[in-house]
Design a protein around this motif. Sequence first.
Motif, PDB file in Angstrom:
ATOM      1  N   SER A 111       0.776  -0.939   0.313  1.00  0.00           N
ATOM      2  CA  SER A 111      -0.381  -0.299  -0.068  1.00  0.00           C
ATOM      3  C   SER A 111       0.791   0.900  -0.063  1.00  0.00           C
ATOM      4  N   ASP A 112       0.759   2.287  -0.801  1.00  0.00           N
ATOM      5  CA  ASP A 112       1.495   3.649  -1.000  1.00  0.00           C
ATOM      6  C   ASP A 112       1.088   4.143  -0.237  1.00  0.00           C
ATOM      7  N   GLU A 113      -0.446   3.866   0.716  1.00  0.00           N
ATOM      8  CA  GLU A 113      -0.466   4.712   1.838  1.00  0.00           C
ATOM      9  C   GLU A 113       0.509   4.323   2.703  1.00  0.00           C
ATOM     10  N   ALA A 114       0.681   3.422   3.509  1.00  0.00           N
ATOM     11  CA  ALA A 114       1.446   2.370   4.369  1.00  0.00           C
ATOM     12  C   ALA A 114       2.612   2.722   4.334  1.00  0.00           C
ATOM     13  N   LEU A 115       3.291   2.914   3.049  1.00  0.00           N
ATOM     14  CA  LEU A 115       4.538   2.608   2.516  1.00  0.00           C
ATOM     15  C   LEU A 115       5.322   4.425   2.947  1.00  0.00           C
ATOM     16  N   ASP A 116       4.138   5.640   2.856  1.00  0.00           N
ATOM     17  CA  ASP A 116       4.343   6.580   2.964  1.00  0.00           C
ATOM     18  C   ASP A 116       4.483   6.802   4.618  1.00  0.00           C
ATOM     19  N   SER A 117       3.100   6.743   5.185  1.00  0.00           N
ATOM     20  CA  SER A 117       2.919   6.426   7.360  1.00  0.00           C
ATOM     21  C   SER A 117       4.699   6.211   7.605  1.00  0.00           C
ATOM     22  N   PHE A 118       4.459   4.953   7.236  1.00  0.00           N
ATOM     23  CA  PHE A 118       5.467   4.110   7.485  1.00  0.00           C
ATOM     24  C   PHE A 118       7.346   4.918   7.485  1.00  0.00           C
ATOM     25  N   VAL A 119       7.391   5.378   5.997  1.00  0.00           N
ATOM     26  CA  VAL A 119       8.558   6.109   5.853  1.00  0.00           C
ATOM     27  C   VAL A 119       8.760   7.595   7.151  1.00  0.00           C
ATOM     28  N   ALA A 147      10.470  -0.943  -1.020  1.00  0.00           N
ATOM     29  CA  ALA A 147      10.153   0.361  -1.407  1.00  0.00           C
ATOM     30  C   ALA A 147       9.992   1.185  -0.061  1.00  0.00           C
ATOM     31  N   ILE A 148      10.795   0.489   1.086  1.00  0.00           N
ATOM     32  CA  ILE A 148      10.648   2.178   2.510  1.00  0.00           C
ATOM     33  C   ILE A 148      11.987   2.708   1.060  1.00  0.00           C
ATOM     34  N   HIS A 149      13.304   2.180   0.892  1.00  0.00           N
ATOM     35  CA  HIS A 149      14.621   3.231   0.535  1.00  0.00           C
ATOM     36  C   HIS A 149      14.129   4.055  -0.726  1.00  0.00           C
ATOM     37  N   GLY A 150      12.750   3.799  -1.564  1.00  0.00           N
ATOM     38  CA  GLY A 150      11.885   4.837  -2.613  1.00  0.00           C
ATOM     39  C   GLY A 150      11.950   4.653  -4.119  1.00  0.00           C
ATOM     40  N   PRO A 151      12.098   5.014  -5.204  1.00  0.00           N
ATOM     41  CA  PRO A 151      12.440   5.386  -6.246  1.00  0.00           C
ATOM     42  C   PRO A 151      14.118   6.035  -6.139  1.00  0.00           C
ATOM     43  N   GLY A 152      13.379   7.112  -5.497  1.00  0.00           N
ATOM     44  CA  GLY A 152      14.127   8.354  -5.452  1.00  0.00           C
ATOM     45  C   GLY A 152      15.918   7.850  -4.310  1.00  0.00           C
ATOM     46  N   GLY A 153      15.962   6.426  -3.657  1.00  0.00           N
ATOM     47  CA  GLY A 153      16.913   6.447  -2.779  1.00  0.00           C
ATOM     48  C   GLY A 153      18.305   6.185  -3.366  1.00  0.00           C
ATOM     49  N   THR A 154      18.444   5.037  -2.816  1.00  0.00           N
ATOM     50  CA  THR A 154      19.337   4.023  -3.299  1.00  0.00           C
ATOM     51  C   THR A 154      19.414   3.928  -4.808  1.00  0.00           C
ATOM     52  N   PRO A 155      20.962   3.540  -5.432  1.00  0.00           N
ATOM     53  CA  PRO A 155      19.833   3.183  -6.167  1.00  0.00           C
ATOM     54  C   PRO A 155      19.872   1.397  -6.119  1.00  0.00           C
ATOM     55  N   VAL A 156      18.888   0.817  -6.931  1.00  0.00           N
ATOM     56  CA  VAL A 156      18.910  -0.777  -6.895  1.00  0.00           C
ATOM     57  C   VAL A 156      19.780  -1.366  -6.349  1.00  0.00           C
ATOM     58  N   GLY A 157      21.283  -1.516  -7.473  1.00  0.00           N
ATOM     59  CA  GLY A 157      22.007  -2.334  -7.903  1.00  0.00           C
ATOM     60  C   GLY A 157      23.253  -2.351  -6.587  1.00  0.00           C
ATOM     61  N   GLU A 158      22.960  -0.468  -5.857  1.00  0.00           N
ATOM     62  CA  GLU A 158      23.846  -0.840  -4.816  1.00  0.00           C
ATOM     63  C   GLU A 158      23.744  -0.797  -3.938  1.00  0.00           C
TER      64      GLU A 158
END
Length: 113
Positions: free
Chosen positions: A16-24, A83-94
Amino acid sequence: MSRYMIDKLMWEIDRSDEALDSFVEDPAAFVAAWEGAASAPEPPYPLGGSLTGEERDAFEAWDYERLYALGAHPYLLWHFVRAIHGPGGTPVGELSEAFKAAVAPHGYPEFAT
């Protein structure tokens, strides 16, 4: 310890995007609210239960290494971490390399529930 509850919480956050946003935004508040719902007289989850203090601390600190060591399912854990590191977070490979390095010392966990 409840591996079911660890896995269930990760799944709830990841689906859930809503749950993810609330958790982060506030992991402690999210976990407390989720545990409150899980321990209601008629819990939304069939097995009910609660997290231990160590499990709760690991979620609140985004400590996926500790969650793995506590028995979190690796597949659910990896999706939760992404999910918690998000698309703008740490690059997936790293992130993937850091994840593998963090969990490797703990070996292959026992998945019995």
